[in-house]
Design a protein around this motif. Structure first.
Motif, mmCIF file in Angstrom:
data_model
loop_
_atom_site.group_PDB
_atom_site.id
_atom_site.type_symbol
_atom_site.label_atom_id
_atom_site.label_comp_id
_atom_site.label_asym_id
_atom_site.label_seq_id
_atom_site.Cartn_x
_atom_site.Cartn_y
_atom_site.Cartn_z
ATOM 1 N N LYS A 4 0.827 -1.202 0.000
ATOM 2 C CA LYS A 4 0.000 0.000 0.000
ATOM 3 C C LYS A 4 0.862 1.254 0.000
ATOM 4 N N VAL A 5 1.864 1.261 0.871
ATOM 5 C CA VAL A 5 2.734 2.438 0.994
ATOM 6 C C VAL A 5 3.432 2.733 -0.325
ATOM 7 N N TYR A 6 4.048 1.715 -0.910
ATOM 8 C CA TYR A 6 4.823 1.954 -2.125
ATOM 9 C C TYR A 6 3.926 2.118 -3.352
ATOM 10 N N GLY A 7 2.729 1.585 -3.296
ATOM 11 C CA GLY A 7 1.778 1.845 -4.370
ATOM 12 C C GLY A 7 1.355 3.304 -4.384
ATOM 13 N N ILE A 8 1.019 3.838 -3.213
ATOM 14 C CA ILE A 8 0.650 5.250 -3.095
ATOM 15 C C ILE A 8 1.831 6.136 -3.447
ATOM 16 N N LEU A 9 3.010 5.782 -2.943
ATOM 17 C CA LEU A 9 4.215 6.572 -3.217
ATOM 18 C C LEU A 9 4.518 6.620 -4.713
ATOM 19 N N LEU A 49 19.398 3.475 -1.435
ATOM 20 C CA LEU A 49 19.155 3.562 0.003
ATOM 21 C C LEU A 49 17.974 2.696 0.429
ATOM 22 N N THR A 50 16.974 2.583 -0.422
ATOM 23 C CA THR A 50 15.824 1.737 -0.097
ATOM 24 C C THR A 50 16.241 0.272 -0.006
ATOM 25 N N ASP A 92 13.044 6.130 7.753
ATOM 26 C CA ASP A 92 11.613 6.015 7.473
ATOM 27 C C ASP A 92 11.287 4.718 6.749
ATOM 28 N N THR A 93 12.202 4.261 5.883
ATOM 29 C CA THR A 93 11.995 2.982 5.200
ATOM 30 C C THR A 93 11.968 1.833 6.196
ATOM 31 N N GLN A 94 12.873 1.860 7.160
ATOM 32 C CA GLN A 94 12.889 0.803 8.171
ATOM 33 C C GLN A 94 11.649 0.867 9.059
ATOM 34 N N MET A 95 11.122 2.053 9.304
ATOM 35 C CA MET A 95 9.893 2.180 10.089
ATOM 36 C C MET A 95 8.704 1.588 9.346
ATOM 37 N N ILE A 96 8.777 1.592 8.021
ATOM 38 C CA ILE A 96 7.712 0.993 7.210
ATOM 39 C C ILE A 96 7.895 -0.522 7.132
ATOM 40 N N VAL A 97 9.132 -0.966 7.009
ATOM 41 C CA VAL A 97 9.402 -2.403 6.938
ATOM 42 C C VAL A 97 8.978 -3.109 8.220
ATOM 43 N N GLY A 98 9.166 -2.445 9.373
ATOM 44 C CA GLY A 98 8.760 -3.029 10.649
ATOM 45 C C GLY A 98 9.748 -4.074 11.120
ATOM 46 N N GLY A 99 9.259 -5.193 11.595
ATOM 47 C CA GLY A 99 10.129 -6.238 12.106
ATOM 48 C C GLY A 99 10.636 -5.921 13.501
ATOM 49 N N TYR A 155 -0.657 3.678 6.518
ATOM 50 C CA TYR A 155 -0.047 3.585 5.198
ATOM 51 C C TYR A 155 -0.017 4.930 4.482
ATOM 52 N N ILE A 156 -1.021 5.790 4.723
ATOM 53 C CA ILE A 156 -1.021 7.124 4.121
ATOM 54 C C ILE A 156 0.138 7.950 4.677
ATOM 55 N N LEU A 157 0.284 7.923 5.985
ATOM 56 C CA LEU A 157 1.356 8.672 6.637
ATOM 57 C C LEU A 157 2.724 8.148 6.209
ATOM 58 N N GLY A 158 2.836 6.830 6.073
ATOM 59 C CA GLY A 158 4.093 6.242 5.634
ATOM 60 C C GLY A 158 4.470 6.689 4.228
ATOM 61 N N ALA A 159 3.487 6.699 3.327
ATOM 62 C CA ALA A 159 3.751 7.117 1.946
ATOM 63 C C ALA A 159 4.165 8.578 1.878
ATOM 64 N N ILE A 160 3.475 9.424 2.635
ATOM 65 C CA ILE A 160 3.806 10.847 2.625
ATOM 66 C C ILE A 160 5.197 11.089 3.188
ATOM 67 N N THR A 161 5.548 10.350 4.229
ATOM 68 C CA THR A 161 6.876 10.510 4.828
ATOM 69 C C THR A 161 7.973 10.207 3.815
ATOM 70 N N LEU A 162 7.852 9.096 3.100
ATOM 71 C CA LEU A 162 8.838 8.753 2.079
ATOM 72 C C LEU A 162 8.828 9.775 0.940
ATOM 73 N N TYR A 163 7.647 10.208 0.561
ATOM 74 C CA TYR A 163 7.510 11.190 -0.524
ATOM 75 C C TYR A 163 8.232 12.484 -0.174
ATOM 76 N N VAL A 164 8.047 12.949 1.054
ATOM 77 C CA VAL A 164 8.690 14.187 1.497
ATOM 78 C C VAL A 164 10.207 14.024 1.516
ATOM 79 N N ASP A 165 10.686 12.870 1.969
ATOM 80 C CA ASP A 165 12.123 12.610 1.965
ATOM 81 C C ASP A 165 12.680 12.695 0.549
ATOM 82 N N ILE A 166 12.011 12.046 -0.387
ATOM 83 C CA ILE A 166 12.490 12.005 -1.771
ATOM 84 C C ILE A 166 12.454 13.388 -2.402
#
Length: 244
Positions: A36-41, A139-140, A198-205, A216-227
């Motif tokens: 979801k995150v990377y689809g939105i991104l 980096l991803t 932020d990528t590791q925060m999305i990956v979890g584990g 997932y919306i917040l995660g996508a925006i966070t990566l988008y802003v970084d990029i």
């Protein structure tokens, strides 16, 4: 212009509780969240790239942008309002309000990025896009496979971001190519580090900090802003270097 976005993102990120750990312990839940995150991104970046190409390659669009510079400030207003609404008001978990705010934010950011590229040469913009793509992909992949938990350094990065913002305010009064080169280089480095975290925060584990599966919306925006921040600072670096 863009450095303060990560401050708003921090408001929606907390250490995960046990329910979140349980959710992310299910591999299918985690993979669905990542998709979801990377689809939105991907959709966000595709829209922004369309605006960048239009503002860079079309003389008609460039002329329109020059004649209507007020649109930049309107876009900035919509961007900040939609971002604050998503990050601080809990809207990012409310359908369909989250998608509406996400669409407004993405379009506003795309217009702002388009205006940023208007007065740059076509080759510089395309080089910046290519370099940013290489940095982001590298980096991803690194963040996905490394065993080092970079989320533990999130507090240090936040302090660095505050110093960077103060440096940016100082740059308003101190002009000079050398200072701009240093500022842009530090900005690209800082947001590259944020991209890994932020990528590791999305990956979890087993990472110390991670997004909830509902974010997932917040995660996508966070990566988008970084990029976007990486792209802007790379663009500034290339622009200054070519003028030297």
């Amino acid at each position: 212009m863009y450095a303060n976005y990560n401050d708003s993102m921090e408001a929606g990120i907390q250490q995960p509780n046990m329910d979140q750990f349980d959710a992310f312990s299910n591999k299918s839940v985690r993979l669905a969240f990542i998709r979801k995150v990377y689809g939105i991104l991907s959709l966000q970046l595709a829209i922004t790239m369309g605006f960048v190409l239009a503002f860079t390659l079309s003389d008609e669009v460039k002329g329109f942008a020059v004649r209507n510079s007020w649109m930049l400030f309107v876009a900035l207003g919509f961007s900040l309002v939609s971002l604050i609404t998503l990050a601080c008001c809990g809207v990012h978990r409310t359908y369909p309000s989250n998608l509406v705010c996400l669409g407004i934010f993405t379009l506003a950011e795309s217009v702002m990025i388009g205006f940023t590229t208007v007065f740059r040469g076509t080759e510089i913009v395309l080089y910046a896009v290519a370099i940013t793509a290489v940095i982001v992909i590298s980096l991803t992949l690194f963040a996905f496979q490394t065993k080092v938990d970079f989320t533990a350094f999130n507090g240090i990065l936040f302090v660095c971001l505050m110093v960077f913002m103060l440096f940016g305010i100082l740059m308003i009064f101190i002009k000079g190519k050398t200072m701009m080169l240093i500022y842009s280089a530090l900005g690209a480095l800082l947001f590259s580090a944020y991209l890994v975290v932020d990528t590791q925060m999305i990956v979890g584990g087993n990472h110390k900090l991670q997004f909830s599966p509902e974010d997932y919306i917040l995660g996508a925006i966070t990566l988008y802003v970084d990029i976007i921040n990486i792209f802007i600072h790379i663009l500034q670096l290339l622009d200054i270097a070519t003028r030297s």
